[in-house]
Write an enzyme that holds these catalytic residues in place. Structure first.
Site, PDB file in Angstrom:
ATOM      1  N   ASN A  10       0.895  -1.322  -0.139  1.00 58.98           N
ATOM      2  CA  ASN A  10      -0.020  -0.008   0.019  1.00 58.98           C
ATOM      3  C   ASN A  10       0.894   1.155  -0.256  1.00 58.98           C
ATOM      4  O   ASN A  10       1.421   1.648   0.957  1.00 58.98           O
ATOM      5  CB  ASN A  10      -0.737  -0.166   1.202  1.00 58.98           C
ATOM      6  CG  ASN A  10      -1.806   1.187   1.341  1.00 58.98           C
ATOM      7  OD1 ASN A  10      -1.795   2.161   0.470  1.00 58.98           O
ATOM      8  ND2 ASN A  10      -2.246   1.286   2.725  1.00 58.98           N
ATOM      9  N   LYS A  12       0.177   4.254  -0.294  1.00 59.40           N
ATOM     10  CA  LYS A  12      -0.524   5.306   0.340  1.00 59.40           C
ATOM     11  C   LYS A  12      -0.350   6.714  -0.626  1.00 59.40           C
ATOM     12  O   LYS A  12      -0.141   6.538  -1.717  1.00 59.40           O
ATOM     13  CB  LYS A  12       0.028   5.681   1.740  1.00 59.40           C
ATOM     14  CG  LYS A  12      -0.058   4.433   2.531  1.00 59.40           C
ATOM     15  CD  LYS A  12       0.017   4.587   4.054  1.00 59.40           C
ATOM     16  CE  LYS A  12      -0.004   3.269   4.882  1.00 59.40           C
ATOM     17  NZ  LYS A  12      -0.179   3.291   6.185  1.00 59.40           N
ATOM     18  N   HIS A  97      -9.342   1.198   5.104  1.00 54.43           N
ATOM     19  CA  HIS A  97      -8.071   1.274   5.980  1.00 54.43           C
ATOM     20  C   HIS A  97      -8.314   2.387   6.858  1.00 54.43           C
ATOM     21  O   HIS A  97      -9.037   3.252   6.942  1.00 54.43           O
ATOM     22  CB  HIS A  97      -7.219   1.921   4.757  1.00 54.43           C
ATOM     23  CG  HIS A  97      -5.900   1.813   5.387  1.00 54.43           C
ATOM     24  ND1 HIS A  97      -5.330   2.650   6.331  1.00 54.43           N
ATOM     25  CD2 HIS A  97      -4.571   1.155   5.218  1.00 54.43           C
ATOM     26  CE1 HIS A  97      -4.053   2.561   6.571  1.00 54.43           C
ATOM     27  NE2 HIS A  97      -3.524   1.390   5.880  1.00 54.43           N
ATOM     28  N   GLU A  99      -6.707   4.710   7.815  1.00 53.19           N
ATOM     29  CA  GLU A  99      -6.786   6.051   7.785  1.00 53.19           C
ATOM     30  C   GLU A  99      -7.657   6.799   6.997  1.00 53.19           C
ATOM     31  O   GLU A  99      -8.010   8.081   7.100  1.00 53.19           O
ATOM     32  CB  GLU A  99      -5.215   6.151   6.710  1.00 53.19           C
ATOM     33  CG  GLU A  99      -3.963   5.987   7.513  1.00 53.19           C
ATOM     34  CD  GLU A  99      -2.714   5.297   6.832  1.00 53.19           C
ATOM     35  OE1 GLU A  99      -2.649   5.312   5.643  1.00 53.19           O
ATOM     36  OE2 GLU A  99      -1.819   4.740   7.399  1.00 53.19           O
ATOM     37  N   GLU A 167      -4.963  -4.687  10.847  1.00 52.37           N
ATOM     38  CA  GLU A 167      -3.789  -3.722  10.972  1.00 52.37           C
ATOM     39  C   GLU A 167      -4.153  -2.972  12.294  1.00 52.37           C
ATOM     40  O   GLU A 167      -5.052  -2.081  12.038  1.00 52.37           O
ATOM     41  CB  GLU A 167      -3.949  -2.966   9.834  1.00 52.37           C
ATOM     42  CG  GLU A 167      -3.771  -3.371   8.446  1.00 52.37           C
ATOM     43  CD  GLU A 167      -3.164  -2.533   7.452  1.00 52.37           C
ATOM     44  OE1 GLU A 167      -2.122  -2.757   6.548  1.00 52.37           O
ATOM     45  OE2 GLU A 167      -3.765  -1.246   7.212  1.00 52.37           O
ATOM     46  N   GLY A 173       2.827   2.553  10.575  1.00 51.39           N
ATOM     47  CA  GLY A 173       4.133   3.304  10.760  1.00 51.39           C
ATOM     48  C   GLY A 173       4.559   3.653  12.050  1.00 51.39           C
ATOM     49  O   GLY A 173       5.505   4.772  12.150  1.00 51.39           O
ATOM     50  N   SER A 213       3.739  -1.881  10.546  1.00 49.63           N
ATOM     51  CA  SER A 213       5.299  -1.970  10.752  1.00 49.63           C
ATOM     52  C   SER A 213       5.753  -3.461  10.282  1.00 49.63           C
ATOM     53  O   SER A 213       6.628  -4.039  10.851  1.00 49.63           O
ATOM     54  CB  SER A 213       5.561  -1.828  11.942  1.00 49.63           C
ATOM     55  OG  SER A 213       5.201  -0.367  12.565  1.00 49.63           O
TER      56      SER A 213
HETATM   57  P1  13P Z   1       3.179   0.386   7.521  1.00 51.62           P
HETATM   58  O1  13P Z   1       3.793  -0.804   7.094  1.00 51.62           O
HETATM   59  O2  13P Z   1       3.910   1.775   7.021  1.00 51.62           O
HETATM   60  O3  13P Z   1       3.350   0.400   9.064  1.00 51.62           O
HETATM   61  O4  13P Z   1       1.821   0.881   7.103  1.00 51.62           O
HETATM   62  C1  13P Z   1       1.234  -0.362   7.234  1.00 51.62           C
HETATM   63  C2  13P Z   1      -0.262  -0.244   6.495  1.00 51.62           C
HETATM   64  O5  13P Z   1      -0.943   0.684   6.693  1.00 51.62           O
HETATM   65  C3  13P Z   1      -0.808  -0.813   5.297  1.00 51.62           C
HETATM   66  O6  13P Z   1      -1.843  -0.573   4.795  1.00 51.62           O
END
Ligand code: 13P
Length: 252
Positions: A10, A12, A97, A99, A167, A173, A213
């Site tokens: 992803n 983002k 997601h 976010e 997640e 992150g 992560s």
């Molecule tokens: P990270 O791998 O940067 O922690 O992000 C995970 C994520 O949100 C994937 O959709």
């Protein structure tokens, strides 16, 4: 129950034309050299989907969007429909997601509606769930994830058109991850809820990814867990070497 391992990136809100195309080309070349039968997916921002599709030509790497609207077309300024994603060569879309849930107030109900529309347009969905740190500290992780599964996964979901991604919000992150035991416990609980909702056969076949992560140095332990069927990778998917090292460590 053999479930094909999925390694999904992803990206983002990262990637302009040049670096996105370069990253896609590197991933494509590395995946072409692979022998094991794993499924690779990359989900770049909407703006470079077409370019990335071209850069992936000839490689077994599926393309995915990071969100979609629940309508095929119409007066929805700034939105992207599932049909637009298929038109660009996407076969997957990430939905719900954390976010999107946090930044755009997306509810389980909305995610579910989007999933129905995505399936109707022929897209496969990667439906995300996960608890916040506060919910974890209060011991509510399984309850929160179960509720999200029940609310976000539509009746039309099956193991062919749907992948779940667990997640934990606090792991995204941050460089922090739950213990392997905690991850397995949540995945096993999610599978039980899926069995209640969709029947045991579909639940046993449905892939449940872990995200948050995931890095080359923790991939081996996390992706070897019995109910973990792959990874949804954020930050580490932006470097082809890290993305492919995670795949290597997952046995892909
Ligand atoms: P990270 O791998 O940067 O922690 O992000 C995970 C994520 O949100 C994937 O959709």
């Amino acid at each position: 129950m053999a479930r094909k391992m999925m390694i999904a990136g992803n990206w983002k809100m990262n990637g302009l034309s040049t670096d996105g195309v370069n990253l896609a080309k590197e991933v494509a070349a590395a995946v072409k050299a692979k022998k094991r039968d794993c499924e690779f997916v990359v989900c770049p921002p909407f703006t470079i989907l077409a370019l990335v599709k071209k850069a992936l030509r000839g490689a077994k790497v599926a393309l995915g969007g990071q969100d979609c609207h629940f309508e095929e077309k119409g007066a929805h300024t700034g939105d992207i429909s599932p049909l637009m994603l298929t038109d660009l060569g996407c076969s997957y879309v990430i939905l719900g997601h954390s976010e999107r849930r946090a930044d755009h107030g997306e509810s389980d109900e909305l995610v579910c509606k989007k999933a129905v529309a995505a399936h109707k347009s022929g897209l496969k969905t990667i439906i995300c769930i996960g608890e916040t740190l506060q919910q974890r500290d209060e011991g509510k992780t399984i309850d929160v994830c179960s509720k999200q599964i029940l609310g976000s996964v539509p009746e039309c979901a099956d193991a062919k058109n749907t992948v779940i991604a667990y997640e934990p919000v606090w792991a995204i992150g941050t460089g922090k991850t739950p213990t392997a035991q905690d991850v397995e416990d949540v995945h096993a609980a999610v599978r039980k809820v899926l069995a209640k909702k969709l029947g045991r056969a579909q639940a046993n076949k449905m892939r449940i990814l872990y995200g948050g992560s995931v890095k080359p140095n923790n991939a081996k332990e996390l992706l070897a867990l019995p109910d973990v069927d792959g990874a949804l990778i954020g930050g580490a998917s932006l470097k082809s070497a890290d993305f492919m090292a995670i795949a290597d460590n997952a046995g892909c």
